[in-house]
Every structure is written in structure tokens, then in C-alpha cells.
Motif scaffolding. Structure first.
Motif, short mmCIF file in Angstrom:
data_model
loop_
_atom_site.label_atom_id
_atom_site.label_comp_id
_atom_site.label_asym_id
_atom_site.label_seq_id
_atom_site.Cartn_x
_atom_site.Cartn_y
_atom_site.Cartn_z
N HIS A 255 0.92 -1.13 -0.10
CA HIS A 255 0.01 0.14 0.04
C HIS A 255 0.86 0.95 -0.10
CE1 HIS A 255 -2.97 -3.23 0.89
NE2 HIS A 255 -2.37 -3.47 2.02
N VAL B 61 -9.74 1.24 4.56
CA VAL B 61 -8.92 2.21 3.93
C VAL B 61 -7.40 1.97 3.56
CG1 VAL B 61 -8.41 3.94 5.77
CG2 VAL B 61 -8.80 4.70 3.57
N PHE C 129 -5.77 0.69 0.19
CA PHE C 129 -5.58 1.36 -0.83
C PHE C 129 -4.64 2.60 -0.64
CE2 PHE C 129 -9.83 -0.39 -0.53
CZ PHE C 129 -10.10 -1.25 -1.76
N VAL D 80 -6.86 7.25 -1.92
CA VAL D 80 -8.14 6.78 -2.16
C VAL D 80 -9.14 7.86 -2.45
CG1 VAL D 80 -9.92 5.35 -0.93
CG2 VAL D 80 -7.67 5.17 -0.12
N VAL E 77 -13.56 2.46 -6.28
CA VAL E 77 -12.65 3.18 -5.40
C VAL E 77 -11.46 3.15 -6.04
CG1 VAL E 77 -11.52 2.68 -3.34
CG2 VAL E 77 -13.73 1.91 -3.56
N ASN F 140 -7.29 3.58 -6.74
CA ASN F 140 -6.34 3.30 -5.92
C ASN F 140 -4.95 3.31 -6.63
OD1 ASN F 140 -4.78 1.67 -3.86
ND2 ASN F 140 -4.81 -0.33 -4.98
N GLY G 184 -9.01 0.30 -7.81
CA GLY G 184 -8.96 -0.40 -6.46
C GLY G 184 -10.01 -1.33 -5.94
N TRP H 168 -12.19 12.62 -2.78
CA TRP H 168 -11.13 11.95 -1.86
C TRP H 168 -11.88 11.52 -0.55
CZ3 TRP H 168 -6.06 11.13 -2.31
CH2 TRP H 168 -5.53 11.77 -3.50
N PHE I 211 -15.60 3.71 5.10
CA PHE I 211 -14.03 3.56 5.09
C PHE I 211 -13.73 3.41 6.48
CE2 PHE I 211 -15.17 4.64 0.78
CZ PHE I 211 -14.35 4.14 0.10
#
Length: 261
Positions: free
Chosen positions: A21, A97, A100, A103, A140, A142, A163, A239, A260
Motif C-alpha cells: 500500500h 482504507v 488502498f 483513495v 474506489v 487506488n 482499486g 477524496w 471507510f
């Protein structure tokens, strides 16, 4: 074209960034002559490694299909990536969260194909005839590559920044609803942040499905029955952070909610 060992090395960097990540430096900063063909080659090597590791491909995402997204990214042509089974969530989900990087959320429609769809001369009408149903979806984003200065080569290499997706529960056949006028009212923690209608995606959200079938035909491939096609956002990306509750009202196609954590 980048050398095969360079392509393989970048694909491994992206795979490690996905596991950790984290974010890697821009590909185009290190390889300024890299082409779109190189970026899809990187994506294919990464995809094949993911499949070899046990992940199952369930569909394709199309990106950068609306003026809103093109203006938000400075990129003026669509792109595509792959979606795996472990990236599919449903409305009401709690989404970690930490899985990712960078995000953001986009408002989209997804299509499930009833039969295969092949180019090179696929039209919107052909795509609509091949679609089993449409379903609202949130994508989503990523991004494993630094955002500043990013080009389409960087984005495509990074699986088009895909993502995960969150699917709604209302399904509609293309003959049941005018898909162009499906709305999206996107809110974060109860405050509306973005709005749009699905016609913002190439004039009709299923146009991207035809575009993708024609793109695949250039490589001797086709879209298969049962695949999910995420058709592209008709709002700018929003965001999100840990603790945010996201909802999107699609009017006659219901509401998607997720949190999230």
C-alpha cells in the motif's frame, strides 16, 4: 518500446506497492519515452502475476470516459484495466482504507454481459444487445504511482488506478430505463460533494462497452459473457479518508452506501 526486463521489473514494483500500500515514482519520469503500448504491456504482466497467485478476473474497468474525468486528470483518451473477485463489495460494506493508496471515489454504472461481445465494428446498439443488466456502482481509486505529473502511461500501467467497486442492488435491463439519464448525487458524511448524469460518459454509458470491445479486437480478444464492465465515472473523483461514510443516490436505480474504516 521498453525492454521486456524493464516491463517485468515495473510490474513487480507495482505488485509490491499493491501489497505494501505504497507509491512508486512516476514511470514516465524514469522512462520518458515509454508508450501507451508499453503501459498495457506492464499491466498485462502484472495481471498475469495476479492470476497466477490465485486471483480470479471478473471484469474490466473503463476510465477517463467523461469530460469531468478528463479535465480532472488532464488525460484526454479512455483507458482500461482489470477487476478481480476480491475487489468487489456491495452496498453497506465497510471498506478498509489501508488496503488502498490515494483513495478516491467515482460514480459509475456497471454492466454485466449476457453474451460475448467482439469488435472491431461494435456499435452502441451491439453493446446494448449484449448487456444482461446495468447496476449502479462506486469505483474506489487506488493509485500506486505518485500523482503529480502523472500521464496516461503511468495510469494505465497502474491498472488504470482501479482499486475496488461497490455495487448497488437495483438491476435494470437496457430496455427498462433510459440509461443516459440515470443521476448520481454523491455525498460524504451527509454533505453532497458531486452530482452528474450518466450521459456524461461518452453520451451514453454503454458506449464505453462498445469502445472496449473494439479495443480488444486489436489484440484478437473479446469481452466474455458474465463479465462486469465498469463503464467510467460521470463525476469528478472525491477524496475519502478513514471514518468517512459515502452515499450515492442514483434515483430510480437506488442508493449505494459504504463506510471507510
Amino acid at each position: 518500446m521498453l525492454a521486456p526486463e524493464v516491463i517485468a521489473g515495473i510490474a513487480e514494483e507495482l505488485a509490491e506497492a499493491d501489497r505494501a500500500h505504497t507509491v512508486i515514482p512516476r514511470i514516465t519520469a524514469r522512462h520518458p519515452n515509454a508508450t501507451v503500448e508499453d503501459s498495457y504491456a506492464i499491466q498485462r504482466v502484472w495481471r498475469d502475476r495476479m492470476i497466477a497467485s490465485g486471483r480470479t478476473l471478473v471484469g474490466r474497468k473503463i476510465g477517463l470516459t467523461s469530460k469531468a474525468m478528463q479535465q480532472a486528470t488532464g488525460i484526454s483518451e479512455p483507458d482500461y484495466g482489470v477487476m478481480f473477485d476480491d475487489t468487489v463489495y456491495h452496498s453497506g460494506a465497510e471498506i478498509p482504507v489501508d488496503h488502498f493508496s490515494n483513495v478516491r471515489i467515482e460514480v459509475e454504472l456497471a454492466f454485466v454481459l449476457a453474451r460475448p461481445l467482439a469488435g472491431p465494428d461494435c456499435t452502441l446498439e451491439d453493446a446494448l444487445a449484449a448487456i444482461d443488466y446495468a447496476v449502479p456502482a462506486l469505483e474506489v481509486l487506488n493509485s500506486h504511482i505518485e500523482l503529480e505529473g502523472r500521464t496516461i502511461v503511468d495510469t494505465i500501467s497502474d491498472n488504470a488506478a482501479y482499486g475496488a467497486m461497490v455495487l448497488g442492488s437495483v438491476r435494470k435491463r437496457p430496455d427498462e430505463i433510459d440509461l443516459r439519464w440515470v443521476p448520481g448525487v454523491l455525498a460524504r458524511n451527509g454533505e453532497i460533494e458531486e452530482t452528474g448524469v450518466a450521459a456524461g460518459v461518452l453520451g451514453h454509458p454503454a458506449t464505453g462497452v462498445a469502445w472496449l470491445a473494439n479495443k480488444f479486437a486489436q489484440h484478437g480478444a473479446r469481452l466474455e459473457a458474465g463479465e462486469i464492465i465498469l463503464a467510467g465515472s460521470f463525476t469528478r473523483p472525491m477524496w475519502v479518508s478513514r471514518g468517512d461514510t459515502v452515499s450515492c443516490d442514483y434515483g430510480p436505480m437506488g442508493v449505494i452506501e459504504c463506510r471507510f474504516v
